[in-house]
Design a protein around this motif. Structure first.
Motif, PDB file in Angstrom:
ATOM      1  N   ARG A 194      -8.626  -9.226   4.284  1.00 37.56           N
ATOM      2  CA  ARG A 194      -9.399  -8.127   4.850  1.00 37.56           C
ATOM      3  C   ARG A 194      -8.561  -6.854   4.814  1.00 37.56           C
ATOM      4  NH1 ARG A 194     -12.606 -11.720   4.594  1.00 37.56           N
ATOM      5  NH2 ARG A 194     -14.155 -12.388   6.129  1.00 37.56           N
ATOM      6  N   ILE A 195      -9.267  -5.738   4.692  1.00 30.87           N
ATOM      7  CA  ILE A 195      -8.584  -4.455   4.849  1.00 30.87           C
ATOM      8  C   ILE A 195      -8.799  -3.976   6.281  1.00 30.87           C
ATOM      9  CG2 ILE A 195      -8.837  -3.851   2.422  1.00 30.87           C
ATOM     10  CD1 ILE A 195     -10.853  -1.944   4.938  1.00 30.87           C
ATOM     11  N   PRO A 196      -7.926  -3.088   6.783  1.00 36.73           N
ATOM     12  CA  PRO A 196      -6.777  -2.496   6.117  1.00 36.73           C
ATOM     13  C   PRO A 196      -5.544  -3.392   6.226  1.00 36.73           C
ATOM     14  CG  PRO A 196      -6.984  -1.558   8.293  1.00 36.73           C
ATOM     15  CD  PRO A 196      -8.162  -2.505   8.124  1.00 36.73           C
ATOM     16  N   ALA A 197      -4.593  -3.086   5.369  1.00 42.19           N
ATOM     17  CA  ALA A 197      -3.262  -3.648   5.477  1.00 42.19           C
ATOM     18  C   ALA A 197      -2.285  -2.533   5.154  1.00 42.19           C
ATOM     19  CB  ALA A 197      -3.082  -4.830   4.529  1.00 42.19           C
ATOM     20  N   MET A 198      -1.036  -2.727   5.520  1.00 42.62           N
ATOM     21  CA  MET A 198      -0.083  -1.625   5.424  1.00 42.62           C
ATOM     22  C   MET A 198       1.304  -2.157   5.115  1.00 42.62           C
ATOM     23  SD  MET A 198       1.117   0.853   8.552  1.00 42.62           S
ATOM     24  CE  MET A 198       2.318  -0.384   9.073  1.00 42.62           C
ATOM     25  N   VAL A 199       2.047  -1.390   4.333  1.00 45.96           N
ATOM     26  CA  VAL A 199       3.470  -1.650   4.144  1.00 45.96           C
ATOM     27  C   VAL A 199       4.214  -0.379   4.503  1.00 45.96           C
ATOM     28  CG1 VAL A 199       5.315  -2.218   2.533  1.00 45.96           C
ATOM     29  CG2 VAL A 199       3.085  -3.362   2.333  1.00 45.96           C
ATOM     30  N   ASP A 200       5.083  -0.470   5.500  1.00 42.91           N
ATOM     31  CA  ASP A 200       5.925   0.654   5.886  1.00 42.91           C
ATOM     32  C   ASP A 200       7.283   0.474   5.211  1.00 42.91           C
ATOM     33  OD1 ASP A 200       7.354   2.697   7.018  1.00 42.91           O
ATOM     34  OD2 ASP A 200       7.014   2.100   9.098  1.00 42.91           O
ATOM     35  N   HIS A 201       7.580   1.366   4.286  1.00 42.45           N
ATOM     36  CA  HIS A 201       8.837   1.275   3.539  1.00 42.45           C
ATOM     37  C   HIS A 201      10.008   1.883   4.301  1.00 42.45           C
ATOM     38  CE1 HIS A 201       7.043  -0.271  -0.175  1.00 42.45           C
ATOM     39  NE2 HIS A 201       6.005   0.501   0.122  1.00 42.45           N
ATOM     40  N   GLN A 202       9.727   2.434   5.479  1.00 41.68           N
ATOM     41  CA  GLN A 202      10.777   3.018   6.304  1.00 41.68           C
ATOM     42  C   GLN A 202      10.672   2.472   7.726  1.00 41.68           C
ATOM     43  OE1 GLN A 202       9.759   7.171   5.416  1.00 41.68           O
ATOM     44  NE2 GLN A 202      11.661   7.334   4.255  1.00 41.68           N
ATOM     45  N   ALA A 203      10.610   1.156   7.831  1.00 43.67           N
ATOM     46  CA  ALA A 203      10.536   0.521   9.145  1.00 43.67           C
ATOM     47  C   ALA A 203      11.826   0.781   9.910  1.00 43.67           C
ATOM     48  CB  ALA A 203      10.295  -0.977   8.996  1.00 43.67           C
ATOM     49  N   ALA A 204      11.723   0.889  11.211  1.00 45.96           N
ATOM     50  CA  ALA A 204      12.839   1.355  12.037  1.00 45.96           C
ATOM     51  C   ALA A 204      14.037   0.421  11.993  1.00 45.96           C
ATOM     52  CB  ALA A 204      12.369   1.529  13.478  1.00 45.96           C
ATOM     53  N   GLU A 205      13.829  -0.870  11.872  1.00 46.66           N
ATOM     54  CA  GLU A 205      14.935  -1.813  11.945  1.00 46.66           C
ATOM     55  C   GLU A 205      15.812  -1.799  10.699  1.00 46.66           C
ATOM     56  OE1 GLU A 205      13.366  -5.631  12.860  1.00 46.66           O
ATOM     57  OE2 GLU A 205      12.859  -5.102  14.917  1.00 46.66           O
ATOM     58  N   GLY A 206      15.355  -1.168   9.647  1.00 49.73           N
ATOM     59  CA  GLY A 206      16.171  -1.052   8.453  1.00 49.73           C
ATOM     60  C   GLY A 206      16.378  -2.348   7.706  1.00 49.73           C
ATOM     61  N   GLU A 207      15.456  -3.293   7.863  1.00 48.41           N
ATOM     62  CA  GLU A 207      15.581  -4.584   7.195  1.00 48.41           C
ATOM     63  C   GLU A 207      14.618  -4.701   6.024  1.00 48.41           C
ATOM     64  OE1 GLU A 207      15.116  -7.571  10.146  1.00 48.41           O
ATOM     65  OE2 GLU A 207      16.929  -7.008  11.241  1.00 48.41           O
ATOM     66  N   GLY A 208      14.292  -3.598   5.422  1.00 50.93           N
ATOM     67  CA  GLY A 208      13.356  -3.613   4.316  1.00 50.93           C
ATOM     68  C   GLY A 208      11.949  -3.290   4.770  1.00 50.93           C
ATOM     69  N   PRO A 209      11.015  -3.250   3.843  1.00 54.29           N
ATOM     70  CA  PRO A 209       9.633  -2.895   4.172  1.00 54.29           C
ATOM     71  C   PRO A 209       9.009  -3.874   5.165  1.00 54.29           C
ATOM     72  CG  PRO A 209      10.012  -2.786   1.804  1.00 54.29           C
ATOM     73  CD  PRO A 209      11.226  -3.437   2.397  1.00 54.29           C
ATOM     74  N   LEU A 210       8.125  -3.331   5.991  1.00 53.72           N
ATOM     75  CA  LEU A 210       7.396  -4.131   6.974  1.00 53.72           C
ATOM     76  C   LEU A 210       5.928  -4.144   6.591  1.00 53.72           C
ATOM     77  CD1 LEU A 210       7.216  -5.642   9.731  1.00 53.72           C
ATOM     78  CD2 LEU A 210       6.792  -3.405  10.763  1.00 53.72           C
ATOM     79  N   ALA A 211       5.354  -5.325   6.422  1.00 48.79           N
ATOM     80  CA  ALA A 211       3.944  -5.462   6.081  1.00 48.79           C
ATOM     81  C   ALA A 211       3.151  -5.904   7.302  1.00 48.79           C
ATOM     82  CB  ALA A 211       3.772  -6.473   4.951  1.00 48.79           C
ATOM     83  N   LEU A 212       1.969  -5.335   7.465  1.00 51.49           N
ATOM     84  CA  LEU A 212       1.086  -5.678   8.576  1.00 51.49           C
ATOM     85  C   LEU A 212      -0.351  -5.724   8.103  1.00 51.49           C
ATOM     86  CD1 LEU A 212       2.393  -3.385  11.467  1.00 51.49           C
ATOM     87  CD2 LEU A 212       2.546  -5.872  11.400  1.00 51.49           C
ATOM     88  N   PHE A 213      -1.137  -6.615   8.705  1.00 53.41           N
ATOM     89  CA  PHE A 213      -2.586  -6.569   8.553  1.00 53.41           C
ATOM     90  C   PHE A 213      -3.207  -6.572   9.940  1.00 53.41           C
ATOM     91  CE2 PHE A 213      -1.640 -11.056   8.823  1.00 53.41           C
ATOM     92  CZ  PHE A 213      -2.748 -11.653   9.407  1.00 53.41           C
ATOM     93  N   GLU A 214      -4.513  -6.367  10.014  1.00 54.26           N
ATOM     94  CA  GLU A 214      -5.303  -6.188  11.233  1.00 54.26           C
ATOM     95  C   GLU A 214      -5.160  -4.758  11.766  1.00 54.26           C
ATOM     96  OE1 GLU A 214      -7.646  -7.855  12.842  1.00 54.26           O
ATOM     97  OE2 GLU A 214      -7.571  -9.515  11.423  1.00 54.26           O
ATOM     98  N   SER A 215      -6.290  -4.074  11.830  1.00 53.35           N
ATOM     99  CA  SER A 215      -6.280  -2.652  12.166  1.00 53.35           C
ATOM    100  C   SER A 215      -5.715  -2.383  13.553  1.00 53.35           C
ATOM    101  CB  SER A 215      -7.693  -2.066  12.055  1.00 53.35           C
ATOM    102  OG  SER A 215      -8.601  -2.752  12.907  1.00 53.35           O
ATOM    103  N   GLY A 216      -5.996  -3.241  14.534  1.00 56.06           N
ATOM    104  CA  GLY A 216      -5.449  -3.024  15.872  1.00 56.06           C
ATOM    105  C   GLY A 216      -3.940  -3.147  15.895  1.00 56.06           C
ATOM    106  N   ALA A 217      -3.415  -4.146  15.183  1.00 55.88           N
ATOM    107  CA  ALA A 217      -1.967  -4.317  15.115  1.00 55.88           C
ATOM    108  C   ALA A 217      -1.316  -3.132  14.407  1.00 55.88           C
ATOM    109  CB  ALA A 217      -1.629  -5.618  14.388  1.00 55.88           C
ATOM    110  N   ILE A 218      -1.977  -2.620  13.391  1.00 54.67           N
ATOM    111  CA  ILE A 218      -1.444  -1.460  12.665  1.00 54.67           C
ATOM    112  C   ILE A 218      -1.414  -0.235  13.568  1.00 54.67           C
ATOM    113  CG2 ILE A 218      -1.897   0.130  10.757  1.00 54.67           C
ATOM    114  CD1 ILE A 218      -2.999  -2.321   9.205  1.00 54.67           C
ATOM    115  N   LEU A 219      -2.500   0.001  14.304  1.00 53.32           N
ATOM    116  CA  LEU A 219      -2.522   1.152  15.218  1.00 53.32           C
ATOM    117  C   LEU A 219      -1.421   1.039  16.271  1.00 53.32           C
ATOM    118  CD1 LEU A 219      -6.337   1.742  15.879  1.00 53.32           C
ATOM    119  CD2 LEU A 219      -4.792   3.189  14.546  1.00 53.32           C
TER     120      LEU A 219
END
Length: 233
Positions: free
Chosen positions: A51-76
């Motif tokens: 399902r959409i949306p999904a997201m990859v943050d290439h500048q996640a705060a922990e600095g352990e590489g990209p962070l991927a997320l799905f589910e719109s509420g979790a993304i918000l």
């Protein structure tokens, strides 16, 4: 940079509304759900629920590489915590916001979605199903209207992710067989959010991606509504 895997649905609009409000740099990656692109292996690695949306943050705060997320509420929720915006920090205000975010995720979105399905997309019009979901959508509009009677926004006096979550599901109110004149507090809120420049920019992005109805032929119906356990890849 944020990669937003997106299609022009209410859940997709939630995230572009947030990103346009904050100015976070992002790239839209269209996932045409009517053509089955949500089943492509690379997308399923990010969004196993296809399902959409999904997201990859290439500048996640922990600095352990990209962070991927799905589910719109979790993304918000993630984006609000990342930026420190649109989610109050005080205990009571924070949880007021979160409970209305979850209310949308668990109630308004699923019930309005079934409303859309049975009243608009189903080839067989079932009066009981239509009455059930139109009525439940109306009840939820009433709950939101009551909540907005003594406050400017859903969770209080400040615009938040609770508002961004619910607004896109009110946009198709006519298709849901709801009259906003019956819900004056909700209507006032809805019009105020519609006038926000970030909201207008978010919906303009949608027009760049897709100007056609999501379900426009029999093949699209099979893709969207023909899923079961056997289709999980």
């Amino acid at each position: 940079m944020i990669d937003l895997y997106y299609w022009t649905t209410p859940n997709g609009h939630k995230v572009t509304m947030f990103l346009e409000e904050t100015g976070l740099p992002y790239k839209l990656i269209p996932v045409n759900i009517a053509k089955g692109q949500q089943f492509e292996p690379d997308f399923l690695k990010i969004a196993p629920n296809n399902r959409i949306p999904a997201m990859v943050d290439h500048q996640a705060a922990e600095g352990e590489g990209p962070l991927a997320l799905f589910e719109s509420g979790a993304i918000l929720l993630y984006l609000a915590e990342k930026t420190g915006q649109f989610l109050p920090q005080g205990l009571r205000e924070r949880h007021e916001t979160l409970q209305w975010l979850f209310w949308q995720m668990g109630g308004l979105g699923p019930m309005a979605g079934q409303n859309h399905h049975f009243a608009t997309y189903a080839t067989e019009k079932l009066p009981y199903a239509i009455q059930r979901y139109v009525g439940e959508t109306g009840r939820l509009y009433g709950v939101l209207n009551k909540q907005l009677a003594d406050r400017e926004f859903v969770a209080g006096e400040h615009y938040s992710i609770a508002d961004m979550a619910s607004y896109p599901w009110i946009v198709p109110h006519e298709r849901q067989q709801q009259n906003l004149d019956d819900f004056p507090h909700l209507k006032r809120w809805f019009q105020a959010i519609a006038q926000r420049p970030a909201t207008q920019r978010a919906y303009a992005r949608a027009q760049e991606i897709n100007t056609q109805p999501t379900v426009h032929d029999e093949e699209a119906r099979k893709i969207l509504f023909g899923q079961n356990a056997a289709t999980v890849r």
